[in-house]
Enzyme design. Structure first.
Site, PDB file in Angstrom:
ATOM      1  N   CYS A  19      22.455   1.077  68.060  1.00 17.38           N
ATOM      2  CA  CYS A  19      23.340   1.195  69.315  1.00 17.38           C
ATOM      3  C   CYS A  19      22.772   1.031  70.442  1.00 17.38           C
ATOM      4  O   CYS A  19      21.561   0.967  70.527  1.00 17.38           O
ATOM      5  CB  CYS A  19      23.602   2.700  68.932  1.00 17.38           C
ATOM      6  SG  CYS A  19      25.082   3.119  69.787  1.00 17.38           S
ATOM      7  N   ASP A 145      24.248  14.088  65.332  1.00 20.10           N
ATOM      8  CA  ASP A 145      23.120  13.551  66.281  1.00 20.10           C
ATOM      9  C   ASP A 145      22.488  15.079  66.877  1.00 20.10           C
ATOM     10  O   ASP A 145      23.311  16.261  66.614  1.00 20.10           O
ATOM     11  CB  ASP A 145      23.729  12.932  67.443  1.00 20.10           C
ATOM     12  CG  ASP A 145      22.791  12.358  68.382  1.00 20.10           C
ATOM     13  OD1 ASP A 145      21.745  12.449  68.290  1.00 20.10           O
ATOM     14  OD2 ASP A 145      23.577  11.656  69.340  1.00 20.10           O
TER      15      ASP A 145
END
Length: 232
Positions: A19, A145
């Site tokens: 990412c 996360d």
């Protein structure tokens, strides 16, 4: 429509997502290393933020290099107008909602843009892990996360949460593990949590927003070995 899309993009266990890509070199590195998903960040406060125009060029490059790589647009609490600009320009395979979007907003986004949603959930305690279950019926995939502290960015902070909070947990949909991962710790993290895939951003950087080619290759190699081992 969403169910048809969901079947069309059904993917096997063991995904590796890089990412925060923002250069031609980093896109080439991620694809050559064997990443399954490429994430592009649309959040001005992030050092990895890119414009729609920049993303359009990078996504075109990615799709020229690979017919199978999945494009993920990471957004944070965006309006329909902004999402339309992104979807109309790069036609992402996934919308990653990384803000405070409630379940009903996820439903709206899926319906409006006919694009599968990966909902990011910040984890700091057992209650957060339970809260993730609210999204199991509205998102095709979760991304777990570390929960940001006050004033921190929603993601990409290089912080790892206590993986024991989710070990053995069934979230009802596949999930990617994120937060503080790198080539040195991904094997241990995968062995404990056994996720459907992993996501990395700062863990393959030499500085905030600066991807490192060697670290990308090292991470994908380590992640792939760990995910394959966990699947056996």
């Amino acid at each position: 429509m969403i169910d048809e899309i969901k079947r069309a993009i059904s993917m096997p266990r063991g995904l590796v997502k890089i990412c925060g890509l923002n250069t031609s070199e980093s896109v080439t590195a991620a694809i050559s290393a064997g990443a399954d998903m490429l994430g592009f960040v649309f959040f001005p406060k992030s050092p990895r933020h890119i414009s729609v125009e920049q993303a359009t060029a990078l996504v075109a490059q990615a799709r020229d290099l690979s017919q199978t790589v999945q494009i993920v647009a990471l957004t944070v609490n965006l309006s329909d107008t902004d999402l339309e600009a992104i979807c109309g320009s790069i036609a992402p395979n996934w919308l990653q909602l990384h803000g405070k979007e409630a379940p009903d907003r996820v439903v709206e986004v899926r319906r409006e843009f006919a694009t599968p949603v990966m909902k990011a959930i910040g984890i700091a305690n057992a209650e957060d892990a339970e809260d993730a279950l609210r999204y199991a019926t509205v998102a095709e995939r979760l991304l777990l996360d570390a929960k940001p502290t006050a004033g921190a960015l929603p993601g990409g902070n290089g912080v790892m949460f206590d993986h024991r909070l989710i070990a053995g947990h069934d979230f009802g949909v596949p999930y990617l593990l994120s937060g503080g991962l790198n080539a040195d710790n991904v094997a241990e993290a995968v062995a404990l949590t056994r996720p459907d895939g992993v996501d990395v951003s700062s863990g393959v950087e030499s500085a905030p927003g600066v991807k490192d080619v060697a670290r990308i290759h090292a991470f994908v190699r380590a992640a792939r070995e760990a995910l394959d081992s966990a699947a056996q």
